[in-house]
Design a protein around this motif. Structure first.
Motif, PDB file in Angstrom:
ATOM      1  N   MET A 172       0.954  -1.234  -0.061  1.00 50.12           N
ATOM      2  CA  MET A 172       0.005  -0.030   0.020  1.00 50.12           C
ATOM      3  C   MET A 172       0.953   1.022   0.195  1.00 50.12           C
ATOM      4  O   MET A 172       2.005   1.200   0.680  1.00 50.12           O
ATOM      5  N   ARG A 173       0.573   2.317  -0.697  1.00 46.76           N
ATOM      6  CA  ARG A 173       1.398   3.431  -1.009  1.00 46.76           C
ATOM      7  C   ARG A 173       0.492   4.568  -0.534  1.00 46.76           C
ATOM      8  O   ARG A 173      -0.613   4.816  -0.883  1.00 46.76           O
ATOM      9  N   TYR A 174       1.008   5.406   0.463  1.00 42.27           N
ATOM     10  CA  TYR A 174       0.349   6.644   1.194  1.00 42.27           C
ATOM     11  C   TYR A 174       1.461   7.525   1.351  1.00 42.27           C
ATOM     12  O   TYR A 174       2.590   7.282   1.335  1.00 42.27           O
ATOM     13  N   LEU A 175       1.093   8.981   1.455  1.00 34.45           N
ATOM     14  CA  LEU A 175       1.752   9.888   1.848  1.00 34.45           C
ATOM     15  C   LEU A 175       1.812  10.451   3.194  1.00 34.45           C
ATOM     16  O   LEU A 175       0.664  10.230   3.884  1.00 34.45           O
ATOM     17  N   LYS A 176       2.875  10.562   3.737  1.00 35.24           N
ATOM     18  CA  LYS A 176       2.954  11.428   5.143  1.00 35.24           C
ATOM     19  C   LYS A 176       3.376  12.732   4.963  1.00 35.24           C
ATOM     20  O   LYS A 176       4.593  12.918   4.485  1.00 35.24           O
ATOM     21  N   ILE A 177       2.501  13.857   5.400  1.00 35.44           N
ATOM     22  CA  ILE A 177       2.769  15.122   5.391  1.00 35.44           C
ATOM     23  C   ILE A 177       2.992  15.867   6.424  1.00 35.44           C
ATOM     24  O   ILE A 177       2.173  15.814   7.422  1.00 35.44           O
ATOM     25  N   ARG A 178       4.348  16.170   6.937  1.00 34.52           N
ATOM     26  CA  ARG A 178       4.325  16.851   8.028  1.00 34.52           C
ATOM     27  C   ARG A 178       4.712  18.410   7.960  1.00 34.52           C
ATOM     28  O   ARG A 178       5.791  18.662   7.131  1.00 34.52           O
ATOM     29  N   PHE A 179       4.043  19.113   8.771  1.00 31.45           N
ATOM     30  CA  PHE A 179       4.234  20.609   8.549  1.00 31.45           C
ATOM     31  C   PHE A 179       5.273  21.147   9.594  1.00 31.45           C
ATOM     32  O   PHE A 179       4.998  20.751  10.796  1.00 31.45           O
ATOM     33  N   SER A 180       6.114  22.344   9.229  1.00 23.80           N
ATOM     34  CA  SER A 180       6.683  23.006  10.111  1.00 23.80           C
ATOM     35  C   SER A 180       6.347  24.656   9.811  1.00 23.80           C
ATOM     36  O   SER A 180       5.201  24.672   9.211  1.00 23.80           O
ATOM     37  N   CYS A 189      -2.822   6.113  -2.285  1.00 22.38           N
ATOM     38  CA  CYS A 189      -4.270   5.735  -1.799  1.00 22.38           C
ATOM     39  C   CYS A 189      -4.931   6.645  -0.878  1.00 22.38           C
ATOM     40  O   CYS A 189      -6.075   6.573  -0.282  1.00 22.38           O
ATOM     41  N   GLY A 190      -3.914   7.391  -0.103  1.00 17.68           N
ATOM     42  CA  GLY A 190      -4.457   8.069   1.217  1.00 17.68           C
ATOM     43  C   GLY A 190      -3.145   9.269   1.516  1.00 17.68           C
ATOM     44  O   GLY A 190      -1.944   9.130   1.017  1.00 17.68           O
ATOM     45  N   ASN A 220      -7.878  14.603  -3.326  1.00 18.26           N
ATOM     46  CA  ASN A 220      -8.722  13.817  -3.707  1.00 18.26           C
ATOM     47  C   ASN A 220      -8.451  12.346  -3.330  1.00 18.26           C
ATOM     48  O   ASN A 220      -9.031  11.449  -4.054  1.00 18.26           O
ATOM     49  N   VAL A 221      -8.015  12.151  -1.935  1.00 19.98           N
ATOM     50  CA  VAL A 221      -7.884  10.860  -1.147  1.00 19.98           C
ATOM     51  C   VAL A 221      -8.178  11.398   0.188  1.00 19.98           C
ATOM     52  O   VAL A 221      -8.310  12.270   0.561  1.00 19.98           O
ATOM     53  N   PRO A 222      -8.704   9.748   0.898  1.00 24.53           N
ATOM     54  CA  PRO A 222      -9.020  10.117   2.234  1.00 24.53           C
ATOM     55  C   PRO A 222      -7.685  10.579   2.913  1.00 24.53           C
ATOM     56  O   PRO A 222      -6.703  10.146   2.767  1.00 24.53           O
ATOM     57  N   VAL A 223      -7.855  11.588   3.774  1.00 24.17           N
ATOM     58  CA  VAL A 223      -6.651  12.156   4.459  1.00 24.17           C
ATOM     59  C   VAL A 223      -6.956  12.074   6.130  1.00 24.17           C
ATOM     60  O   VAL A 223      -8.027  12.437   6.518  1.00 24.17           O
ATOM     61  N   LEU A 224      -5.845  11.487   6.781  1.00 22.64           N
ATOM     62  CA  LEU A 224      -6.196  11.329   8.048  1.00 22.64           C
ATOM     63  C   LEU A 224      -5.269  12.420   8.969  1.00 22.64           C
ATOM     64  O   LEU A 224      -4.316  13.034   8.347  1.00 22.64           O
TER      65      LEU A 224
END
Length: 423
Positions: A1-9, A55-56, A90-94
């Motif tokens: 499963m491929r997804y993205l992790k987005i971390r803000f500073s 996918c998310g 346009n994907v589910p975002v947690l």
């Protein structure tokens, strides 16, 4: 499963592509734009160009929040990055850290996709046109009546417009402009019965546009038609509180809607006064370009306050439509609470004063009934009073009345005021 992790500073977003729990690609993006909305939309577009077939996403914000783990600050403005990135990616975002186990993560993505499909969400308070647009989108209604999604503590201004509308309630007025009579027919804004606010002893009554809105999250559940508002506010004496509001238009009886208003003191223990109104001293003020036209469509007929039940009757001044609204109040709080009613021309007001303790919650439930002479030939005030006094409906849980009291608390003093303007 491929997804993205987005971390803000503070100044950038680090985006990692995760393939089967291993980082396969990482890229950093600068945060640029005039405001949070523009910045997040631009960021979402850049992420879509740099990554594909995910996918998310999981978003970790840079700010502490009671309501979300994906809150960021940009140019002094707070925003929940998850909400706008859901639209642009346009994907589910947690929100927050993701579970390590892939089956658990896949389940959360599926649940979030379902939630996002049926829920309209907003975070933060900006005022002005943006706020009024959100109020329109968050309207609750049932085909007969519609109640705009304004904060219950607000009144009509350039920032808010707590309008109430009923099908076919129109009125014509004439305005003299450039030596000509201009006739304009309006969809009439009816008396505002959703108004509820609080006043802490020694401070002014809370108003979002005059005091602090430290945090605000709103959700309209399209499955249940319930609007839920969570607000952290602070008044002019630095009293801080949380307000939870649930607003529902009844789908079984179209003449009925309800509001549950829960306040929790966060840094004080002092007396609080809850204030509830039915306000007919309103005009049509929603469309800026029409404000030069005559806008006072309603004339008062009668006002009545009796214990926990208030009734206001108004009439349109050209089309002759009579409108009756009744509101019944049930308070879940100290039995020693003191009730006070007041009627004035085109307005009813009920105040409930009680001793509040820090971190304790107190709930006022308000059920509103609305009838007009368009569809009802019987005694309108009597119909409205009878329906309001019946209580709430399943999607807005009702506080159980205490024995021997008229509306759910032993402390009601039955102050009564009646005023009639009938000729």
């Amino acid at each position: 499963m491929r997804y993205l992790k987005i971390r803000f500073s503070d100044s950038q977003a680090c985006v990692q592509q995760i393939d089967n729990q291993a980082i396969s690609h990482e890229q950093h993006f600068s945060l640029e734009g005039q405001d949070c909305d523009a910045m997040l939309r631009q960021l979402g577009a850049e992420i879509c160009r740099a990554f594909d077939a995910f996918c998310g996403a999981v978003v970790i914000g840079s700010e502490t929040s009671r309501y979300s783990s994906s809150v960021i600050r940009f140019n002094g403005e707070l925003a929940d990055a998850r909400l706008l990135l859901t639209d642009t990616l346009n994907v589910p975002v947690l929100s927050g850290e993701a579970p390590e186990e892939l089956p658990a993560l896949a389940k959360q993505f599926a649940e979030q996709r379902e939630h996002s499909s049926w829920t309209l969400e907003y975070y933060g308070y900006q005022g002005g046109k943006k706020e009024r647009s959100k109020e329109s989108m968050l309207t609750v209604g049932n085909g007969y009546l519609g109640v705009r999604g304004a904060l219950t503590e607000s009144k009509a201004s350039d920032d808010n417009y707590p309008g109430t509308y009923v099908a076919s309630a129109y009125n014509k007025l004439v305005t003299r402009i450039a030596e000509r009579d201009v006739v304009n027919e309006d969809f009439v804004n009816l008396p505002n019965a959703q108004f509820i606010t609080l006043k802490v002893e020694g401070a002014s009554a809370y108003c979002p546009n005059q005091h602090q809105v430290l945090e605000l999250k709103r959700e309209l559940d399209l499955k249940t038609s319930q609007l839920t508002t969570r607000l952290i506010g602070e008044d002019d004496q630095q009293n801080r509180f949380e307000i939870l509001v649930k607003k529902v238009a009844d789908m079984e009886n179209p003449h009925h809607y309800g509001i549950s208003y829960t306040v929790t003191p966060l840094n004080f223990s002092k007396p609080i006064t809850l204030i509830s109104e039915i306000d007919g001293q309103i005009i049509n003020y929603g469309v800026e370009r029409y404000r030069s036209l005559s806008s006072k469509h309603l004339t008062p007929v009668s006002e009545e306050c009796d214990g926990c039940l208030s009734t206001l009757v108004m009439k349109t001044n050209q089309s002759g439509i009579e409108i009756a609204q009744s509101a019944a109040l049930t308070f879940s709080g100290p039995q020693a609470a003191k009730w006070h009613n007041r009627c004035e021309t085109a307005k009813t007001r009920t105040e409930i004063r009680f001793d509040a303790s820090q971190d304790q919650s107190y709930t006022l439930e308000k059920t509103v009934a609305l009838y007009t002479s368009l569809e009802t030939q019987e005694d309108l005030p009597a119909k409205a009073r009878a329906l309001a006094a019946r209580g709430s409906f399943p999607s807005l849980p009702r506080v159980q009345p205490l024995p021997g009291t008229p509306c759910g608390t032993r402390s009601i003093s039955r102050s009564k005021a009646i005023c009639s303007h009938r000729s």
